[in-house]
Design a protein around this motif. Structure first.
Motif, mmCIF file in Angstrom:
data_model
loop_
_atom_site.group_PDB
_atom_site.id
_atom_site.type_symbol
_atom_site.label_atom_id
_atom_site.label_comp_id
_atom_site.label_asym_id
_atom_site.label_seq_id
_atom_site.Cartn_x
_atom_site.Cartn_y
_atom_site.Cartn_z
ATOM 1 N N ILE A 1 12.918 47.979 -61.447
ATOM 2 C CA ILE A 1 12.197 47.163 -62.420
ATOM 3 C C ILE A 1 11.915 45.813 -61.776
ATOM 4 C CG2 ILE A 1 12.337 46.017 -64.642
ATOM 5 C CD1 ILE A 1 14.061 48.327 -65.610
ATOM 6 N N SER A 2 10.671 45.378 -61.868
ATOM 7 C CA SER A 2 10.318 44.079 -61.299
ATOM 8 C C SER A 2 10.712 42.958 -62.256
ATOM 9 C CB SER A 2 8.826 44.023 -60.981
ATOM 10 O OG SER A 2 8.053 44.314 -62.119
ATOM 11 N N PRO A 3 10.935 41.764 -61.735
ATOM 12 C CA PRO A 3 11.422 40.645 -62.546
ATOM 13 C C PRO A 3 10.356 40.059 -63.466
ATOM 14 C CG PRO A 3 10.968 39.928 -60.313
ATOM 15 C CD PRO A 3 10.762 41.415 -60.334
ATOM 16 N N ILE A 4 10.804 39.347 -64.497
ATOM 17 C CA ILE A 4 9.933 38.560 -65.356
ATOM 18 C C ILE A 4 9.774 37.197 -64.683
ATOM 19 C CG2 ILE A 4 9.655 37.496 -67.623
ATOM 20 C CD1 ILE A 4 9.493 40.539 -67.700
ATOM 21 N N ALA A 5 8.551 36.720 -64.559
ATOM 22 C CA ALA A 5 8.324 35.476 -63.824
ATOM 23 C C ALA A 5 7.132 34.718 -64.396
ATOM 24 C CB ALA A 5 8.088 35.788 -62.350
ATOM 25 N N LEU A 6 7.031 33.453 -64.014
ATOM 26 C CA LEU A 6 5.905 32.609 -64.395
ATOM 27 C C LEU A 6 4.783 32.796 -63.386
ATOM 28 C CD1 LEU A 6 4.693 30.282 -66.125
ATOM 29 C CD2 LEU A 6 5.679 28.719 -64.443
ATOM 30 N N PHE A 7 3.584 33.012 -63.873
ATOM 31 C CA PHE A 7 2.394 33.161 -63.047
ATOM 32 C C PHE A 7 1.326 32.183 -63.516
ATOM 33 C CE2 PHE A 7 4.555 37.172 -62.686
ATOM 34 C CZ PHE A 7 4.321 37.599 -61.398
ATOM 35 N N LYS A 8 0.349 31.928 -62.666
ATOM 36 C CA LYS A 8 -0.845 31.160 -63.010
ATOM 37 C C LYS A 8 -1.992 32.153 -63.166
ATOM 38 C CE LYS A 8 0.649 26.884 -62.528
ATOM 39 N NZ LYS A 8 0.644 25.935 -63.626
ATOM 40 N N GLN A 9 -2.698 32.075 -64.276
ATOM 41 C CA GLN A 9 -3.882 32.903 -64.472
ATOM 42 C C GLN A 9 -5.094 31.993 -64.277
ATOM 43 O OE1 GLN A 9 -4.984 34.634 -68.399
ATOM 44 N NE2 GLN A 9 -4.508 36.527 -67.312
ATOM 45 N N VAL A 10 -5.835 32.245 -63.212
ATOM 46 C CA VAL A 10 -6.974 31.420 -62.818
ATOM 47 C C VAL A 10 -8.246 32.199 -63.117
ATOM 48 C CG1 VAL A 10 -8.095 30.228 -60.894
ATOM 49 C CG2 VAL A 10 -5.594 30.375 -60.975
ATOM 50 N N THR A 11 -9.142 31.603 -63.895
ATOM 51 C CA THR A 11 -10.421 32.231 -64.229
ATOM 52 C C THR A 11 -11.543 31.356 -63.685
ATOM 53 O OG1 THR A 11 -9.448 33.092 -66.261
ATOM 54 C CG2 THR A 11 -11.840 33.154 -66.109
ATOM 55 N N THR A 12 -12.518 31.985 -63.030
ATOM 56 C CA THR A 12 -13.640 31.233 -62.489
ATOM 57 C C THR A 12 -14.848 31.320 -63.418
ATOM 58 O OG1 THR A 12 -14.600 33.063 -61.230
ATOM 59 C CG2 THR A 12 -12.860 31.755 -60.136
ATOM 60 N N CYS A 13 -15.810 30.439 -63.183
ATOM 61 C CA CYS A 13 -17.004 30.402 -64.025
ATOM 62 C C CYS A 13 -17.860 31.652 -63.855
ATOM 63 C CB CYS A 13 -17.822 29.146 -63.751
ATOM 64 S SG CYS A 13 -18.436 29.027 -62.076
ATOM 65 N N ILE A 62 -7.244 27.491 -66.163
ATOM 66 C CA ILE A 62 -5.944 27.831 -65.568
ATOM 67 C C ILE A 62 -4.912 27.814 -66.688
ATOM 68 C CG2 ILE A 62 -4.153 27.195 -63.912
ATOM 69 C CD1 ILE A 62 -6.307 25.613 -62.377
ATOM 70 N N VAL A 63 -4.201 28.918 -66.862
ATOM 71 C CA VAL A 63 -3.145 28.968 -67.871
ATOM 72 C C VAL A 63 -1.885 29.561 -67.245
ATOM 73 C CG1 VAL A 63 -4.710 29.127 -69.842
ATOM 74 C CG2 VAL A 63 -3.912 31.199 -68.774
ATOM 75 N N ASP A 64 -0.726 29.154 -67.764
ATOM 76 C CA ASP A 64 0.545 29.737 -67.362
ATOM 77 C C ASP A 64 0.781 30.993 -68.183
ATOM 78 O OD1 ASP A 64 1.083 27.685 -65.575
ATOM 79 O OD2 ASP A 64 2.220 26.517 -67.026
ATOM 80 N N VAL A 65 1.213 32.057 -67.525
ATOM 81 C CA VAL A 65 1.551 33.297 -68.219
ATOM 82 C C VAL A 65 2.903 33.778 -67.706
ATOM 83 C CG1 VAL A 65 -0.809 34.017 -68.706
ATOM 84 C CG2 VAL A 65 0.235 34.723 -66.583
ATOM 85 N N VAL A 66 3.680 34.366 -68.583
ATOM 86 C CA VAL A 66 4.951 34.962 -68.209
ATOM 87 C C VAL A 66 4.769 36.469 -68.314
ATOM 88 C CG1 VAL A 66 7.392 35.194 -68.804
ATOM 89 C CG2 VAL A 66 6.253 32.974 -69.040
ATOM 90 N N GLN A 67 5.043 37.156 -67.195
ATOM 91 C CA GLN A 67 4.891 38.606 -67.200
ATOM 92 C C GLN A 67 5.776 39.223 -66.131
ATOM 93 O OE1 GLN A 67 0.623 38.800 -66.533
ATOM 94 N NE2 GLN A 67 0.959 39.530 -64.464
ATOM 95 N N GLN A 68 5.841 40.525 -66.168
ATOM 96 C CA GLN A 68 6.634 41.250 -65.196
ATOM 97 C C GLN A 68 5.809 41.403 -63.930
ATOM 98 O OE1 GLN A 68 7.914 44.999 -66.700
ATOM 99 N NE2 GLN A 68 9.604 45.138 -65.284
ATOM 100 N N GLY A 69 6.421 41.164 -62.772
ATOM 101 C CA GLY A 69 5.699 41.309 -61.520
ATOM 102 C C GLY A 69 6.507 40.845 -60.336
ATOM 103 N N TYR A 70 5.947 41.052 -59.167
ATOM 104 C CA TYR A 70 6.607 40.645 -57.939
ATOM 105 C C TYR A 70 6.117 39.281 -57.517
ATOM 106 C CZ TYR A 70 8.447 45.302 -57.619
ATOM 107 O OH TYR A 70 9.110 46.452 -57.885
ATOM 108 N N LEU A 71 6.972 38.541 -56.835
ATOM 109 C CA LEU A 71 6.662 37.175 -56.431
ATOM 110 C C LEU A 71 6.307 37.094 -54.959
ATOM 111 C CD1 LEU A 71 9.597 35.403 -58.269
ATOM 112 C CD2 LEU A 71 7.243 35.637 -59.027
#
Length: 84
Positions: A1-13, A62-71
């Motif tokens: 199981i991969s860890p829960i972590a803070l990510f940045k979600q970047v969206t472009t125009c 740019i928003v902070d998201v918390v989700q499961q994933g690898y760092l």
């Protein structure tokens, strides 16, 4: 199981969306490589478009998201392209 972590979600125009770790390096037009945590709305980053070309695109959100994933995966060549 991969860890829960803070990510940045970047969206472009132009609609590209990246979900990456705050320490992930992105190539910007004006400042070279920057960690995602140092990106700001209005900066231009290089992204791969659907036709395969790599072109600059301006950050719209740019928003902070918390989700499961690898760092911060590392490669022997230092380059990793995921989801364009």
């Amino acid at each position: 199981i991969s860890p829960i972590a803070l990510f940045k979600q970047v969206t472009t125009c132009t609609g590209e969306e990246l979900t990456i770790t705050p320490a992930h390096l992105l190539l910007t037009v004006s400042s070279g490589y920057l960690m995602a945590k140092h990106l700001t709305v209005g900066m231009s980053i290089f992204v791969q478009h659907r036709n395969g070309s790599i072109l600059p695109s301006t950050i719209d959100r740019i928003v902070d998201v918390v989700q499961q994933g690898y760092l911060a995966p590392l490669t022997s060549e230092g380059t990793l392209l995921v989801n364009q």
